[in-house]
Motif scaffolding. Structure first.
Motif, PDB file in Angstrom:
ATOM      1  N   GLN A 170      29.939  45.567  41.881  1.00 56.26           N
ATOM      2  CA  GLN A 170      30.476  45.864  40.558  1.00 56.26           C
ATOM      3  C   GLN A 170      31.632  44.997  40.473  1.00 56.26           C
ATOM      4  O   GLN A 170      31.907  44.863  39.327  1.00 56.26           O
ATOM      5  CB  GLN A 170      30.917  47.473  40.764  1.00 56.26           C
ATOM      6  CG  GLN A 170      29.410  48.417  40.556  1.00 56.26           C
ATOM      7  CD  GLN A 170      28.592  48.089  39.271  1.00 56.26           C
ATOM      8  OE1 GLN A 170      28.972  47.826  38.522  1.00 56.26           O
ATOM      9  NE2 GLN A 170      27.324  48.085  39.914  1.00 56.26           N
ATOM     10  N   PHE A 171      32.442  44.974  41.390  1.00 51.86           N
ATOM     11  CA  PHE A 171      33.484  44.067  41.522  1.00 51.86           C
ATOM     12  C   PHE A 171      33.466  42.630  41.031  1.00 51.86           C
ATOM     13  O   PHE A 171      33.938  42.071  40.210  1.00 51.86           O
ATOM     14  CB  PHE A 171      34.189  43.983  42.820  1.00 51.86           C
ATOM     15  CG  PHE A 171      35.487  44.675  43.100  1.00 51.86           C
ATOM     16  CD1 PHE A 171      35.592  46.093  43.137  1.00 51.86           C
ATOM     17  CD2 PHE A 171      36.669  43.952  42.918  1.00 51.86           C
ATOM     18  CE1 PHE A 171      36.478  46.701  43.099  1.00 51.86           C
ATOM     19  CE2 PHE A 171      37.802  44.642  43.237  1.00 51.86           C
ATOM     20  CZ  PHE A 171      37.787  46.170  43.368  1.00 51.86           C
ATOM     21  N   LEU A 172      32.234  42.053  41.558  1.00 50.58           N
ATOM     22  CA  LEU A 172      31.791  40.893  41.193  1.00 50.58           C
ATOM     23  C   LEU A 172      31.258  40.827  39.642  1.00 50.58           C
ATOM     24  O   LEU A 172      31.527  39.579  38.837  1.00 50.58           O
ATOM     25  CB  LEU A 172      30.758  40.265  42.029  1.00 50.58           C
ATOM     26  CG  LEU A 172      31.299  39.661  43.295  1.00 50.58           C
ATOM     27  CD1 LEU A 172      29.784  39.485  44.100  1.00 50.58           C
ATOM     28  CD2 LEU A 172      32.058  38.855  43.294  1.00 50.58           C
ATOM     29  N   ARG A 173      30.899  41.854  39.065  1.00 52.07           N
ATOM     30  CA  ARG A 173      30.303  41.990  37.731  1.00 52.07           C
ATOM     31  C   ARG A 173      31.714  42.201  36.935  1.00 52.07           C
ATOM     32  O   ARG A 173      31.563  41.377  35.702  1.00 52.07           O
ATOM     33  CB  ARG A 173      29.708  43.314  37.393  1.00 52.07           C
ATOM     34  CG  ARG A 173      28.300  43.005  38.414  1.00 52.07           C
ATOM     35  CD  ARG A 173      27.250  44.144  37.886  1.00 52.07           C
ATOM     36  NE  ARG A 173      26.191  43.938  38.175  1.00 52.07           N
ATOM     37  CZ  ARG A 173      24.834  44.471  38.128  1.00 52.07           C
ATOM     38  NH1 ARG A 173      24.989  45.841  37.729  1.00 52.07           N
ATOM     39  NH2 ARG A 173      23.646  44.009  38.613  1.00 52.07           N
ATOM     40  N   TRP A 174      32.504  42.697  37.079  1.00 52.16           N
ATOM     41  CA  TRP A 174      33.612  43.130  36.080  1.00 52.16           C
ATOM     42  C   TRP A 174      35.180  42.832  36.636  1.00 52.16           C
ATOM     43  O   TRP A 174      35.755  41.999  35.904  1.00 52.16           O
ATOM     44  CB  TRP A 174      33.635  44.790  36.057  1.00 52.16           C
ATOM     45  CG  TRP A 174      32.421  45.213  35.522  1.00 52.16           C
ATOM     46  CD1 TRP A 174      31.578  45.875  36.422  1.00 52.16           C
ATOM     47  CD2 TRP A 174      31.655  45.249  34.131  1.00 52.16           C
ATOM     48  NE1 TRP A 174      30.437  46.381  35.612  1.00 52.16           N
ATOM     49  CE2 TRP A 174      30.568  45.785  34.522  1.00 52.16           C
ATOM     50  CE3 TRP A 174      32.047  44.844  33.095  1.00 52.16           C
ATOM     51  CZ2 TRP A 174      29.590  45.950  33.241  1.00 52.16           C
ATOM     52  CZ3 TRP A 174      31.284  44.707  32.073  1.00 52.16           C
ATOM     53  CH2 TRP A 174      29.791  45.393  32.060  1.00 52.16           C
ATOM     54  N   VAL A 175      35.628  43.140  37.586  1.00 54.21           N
ATOM     55  CA  VAL A 175      36.957  42.902  38.226  1.00 54.21           C
ATOM     56  C   VAL A 175      37.343  41.520  38.281  1.00 54.21           C
ATOM     57  O   VAL A 175      38.271  40.939  37.783  1.00 54.21           O
ATOM     58  CB  VAL A 175      37.226  43.865  39.259  1.00 54.21           C
ATOM     59  CG1 VAL A 175      38.884  43.680  39.592  1.00 54.21           C
ATOM     60  CG2 VAL A 175      37.116  45.280  39.032  1.00 54.21           C
ATOM     61  N   VAL A 176      36.526  40.794  39.279  1.00 55.73           N
ATOM     62  CA  VAL A 176      36.547  39.484  39.622  1.00 55.73           C
ATOM     63  C   VAL A 176      36.416  38.515  38.354  1.00 55.73           C
ATOM     64  O   VAL A 176      37.571  37.650  38.045  1.00 55.73           O
ATOM     65  CB  VAL A 176      35.893  39.012  40.459  1.00 55.73           C
ATOM     66  CG1 VAL A 176      35.959  37.442  40.923  1.00 55.73           C
ATOM     67  CG2 VAL A 176      35.977  39.803  41.819  1.00 55.73           C
ATOM     68  N   PRO A 177      35.611  38.701  37.472  1.00 58.19           N
ATOM     69  CA  PRO A 177      35.523  37.803  36.267  1.00 58.19           C
ATOM     70  C   PRO A 177      36.721  38.153  35.268  1.00 58.19           C
ATOM     71  O   PRO A 177      37.299  36.855  34.835  1.00 58.19           O
ATOM     72  CB  PRO A 177      34.078  37.907  35.419  1.00 58.19           C
ATOM     73  CG  PRO A 177      33.387  38.809  36.756  1.00 58.19           C
ATOM     74  CD  PRO A 177      34.411  39.261  37.646  1.00 58.19           C
ATOM     75  N   ALA A 178      37.217  39.437  35.150  1.00 59.09           N
ATOM     76  CA  ALA A 178      38.269  39.354  34.187  1.00 59.09           C
ATOM     77  C   ALA A 178      39.542  38.885  34.988  1.00 59.09           C
ATOM     78  O   ALA A 178      40.194  38.170  33.926  1.00 59.09           O
ATOM     79  CB  ALA A 178      38.763  41.059  34.056  1.00 59.09           C
TER      80      ALA A 178
END
Ligand code: TRP
Length: 444
Positions: free
Chosen positions: A414-422
């Motif tokens: 989920q981190f790779l999907r949302w937090v890291v890209p942001a």
């Protein structure tokens, strides 16, 4: 399609030290201490550690899962999991590797020249700025750049076990020892307390802005060599048993440790020698002007300390450079069916030629650094996190091998999907602004 002839690391420690070697480089010795001092001291340190955990570790684990899972070099690895449409991202990795190494090797050449200057002249005789002008651009720089590339090529031609792993097993412990030794020495200098204070004085105000957040995230993944497939490539030579999350943590903390220790060295040294007025200079030049200036005023001790200091920089630059060349080399081995020797030689000589403009002009060097180091890397890391977060079938299955089932793995995805890209989009926004300012500054 397991390839039995693919090379492998000889030991777990060998892999870890090679990856630490890739991570620890010029970025640790100068960029980190400088950014920390400018951005809130001890408060920034905490933020930086959070970014290492929030951005660095997830991306490193993403690179590891693609690399070890596919056992291929970047272009093939991405196609293996995502189809041919993802090959251009692998191509971007290789291009970024070519570009970064082309100017990184120029700076590394300076570190060789300075190590020799410490030994032979003890930094006496010439004014520090005049020395830098002589060494940094022109025929002197070209010669050391080519010499450094020859050394890098020789190690990569040696292969994973006999070249890269052997170099890392000797050089990385040496690097840690030198830095710790110099830290202890720096602590004995009178006036060092002021240096520590400048470095670590916590300032919460400095933290409260998005560009400091972006600086911390950007520094975290630059320092960990992420965003161009270096960690991906190194992990493609792993056997299945390794515990990837654990190795990531070890590598990230070692990288942080060296960066932190470098700050404990650079600032006390400059303050103890009355150079506090010069610490504000952010350019690579300051590392090669102010600090040698300090060694000059130290007399005989400056010869020994200077030799160790620039020797450590050189070692850090060398182990980073071999990982950069390995990305390009392994891609040519897999993609063009070349032997390792041919691949490393052709790639290395090509990169040496590509670096000539940077060896002749500091402007050319900074421009390539800005583009490749601050823009391409961010784009690469952003795309990779989207790839592993959204496209790859089951990255968690790969990470489980050797690590067992750990509760937070779904959270990682989920981190790779949302937090890291942001966060990386935020970093990219500031990087593009800086790049634009640099280009208009050079034209105007
Ligand atoms: N991590 C290196 C340093 O701190 C620099 C770097 C960035 C790098 N990206 C890389 C090195 C990729 C090797 C591969 O100096």
């Amino acid at each position: 399609m397991e390839d039995a002839s693919r090379e492998q690391w000889g030991s777990r420690l060998g892999f870890i030290l090679a990856a630490v070697g890739s991570a620890v480089g010029l970025g640790n010795m100068w960029r980190f201490p400088y950014v920390t001092a400018e951005s809130g001291g001890a408060a920034f340190l905490v933020l930086y550690l959070v970014m290492v955990l929030l951005v660095g570790l997830p991306i490193m684990l993403a690179e590891f899962s693609v690399g070890r899972g596919s056992k291929k070099s970047p272009i093939q690895a991405l196609a293996h999991y995502g189809g041919p449409g993802w090959k251009p991202l692998g191509g971007l990795f290789v291009l970024t590797g070519l570009l970064i190494l082309s100017y990184y090797a120029v700076i590394a050449g300076w570190t060789m020249r300075y190590t020799l200057a410490a030994l032979v002249e003890g930094f006496q005789g010439v004014d520090a700025a005049a020395r830098f002008d002589r060494f940094a651009a022109g025929l002197d720089a070209v010669g050391w750049h080519l010499g450094f590339m020859a050394l890098t090529i020789a190690i990569v031609v040696g292969g994973i076990k006999k070249g890269i792993e052997r170099a890392a097993l000797t050089l990385i412990p040496l690097l840690f020892l030198i830095v710790i030794g110099l830290d202890i020495y720096a602590a004995t200098l009178s006036g060092s307390g002021e240096g520590y204070a400048y470095y670590l004085q916590p300032s919460l105000d400095a933290l409260m802005s998005p560009d400091v957040l972006a600086a911390a995230a950007g520094q975290a993944f630059f320092s960990l060599s992420l965003g161009m497939g270096a960690m991906l490539t190194y992990s493609s030579y792993l056997s299945k048993e390794e515990n990837l999350p654990q190795e990531s943590l070890t590598i990230a903390l070692s990288d942080f440790g060296i960066a932190f220790l470098a700050g404990l060295l650079v600032f006390p040294l400059m303050f103890a020698l009355g150079l506090s007025g010069e610490v504000g200079e952010s350019t690579v030049g300051a590392l090669f002007i102010s600090i040698p200036g300090a060694f000059t005023t130290m007399g005989g001790a400056g010869r020994v300390v200077g030799f160790l200091f620039f020797g450590a920089l050189f070692v850090g630059a060398l182990t980073s450079s071999i990982s950069l060349l390995e990305v390009v080399t392994s891609s040519a081995i897999d993609g063009l069916d070349w032997t390792r020797k041919k691949a490393a030689l052709v790639a290395g000589v090509g990169i040496a030629i590509l670096g000539l403009p940077a060896a002749f002009s500091l402007d050319a060097l900074s421009l390539v650094d800005q583009l490749a180091g601050n823009v391409f890397l961010v784009v690469g890391a952003l795309m990779l996190s989207i790839f592993v977060g959204w496209t790859m079938d089951d990255p968690i299955a790969e990470v489980r091998k050797g690590a067992g089932d750990v509760g937070w793995f779904p959270l990682w995805r989920q981190f790779l999907r949302w937090v890291v890209p942001a966060l990386l989009l935020l970093v990219l926004y500031y990087s593009l602004q800086d790049t634009w300012a640099m280009i208009t500054g050079m034209i105007g």
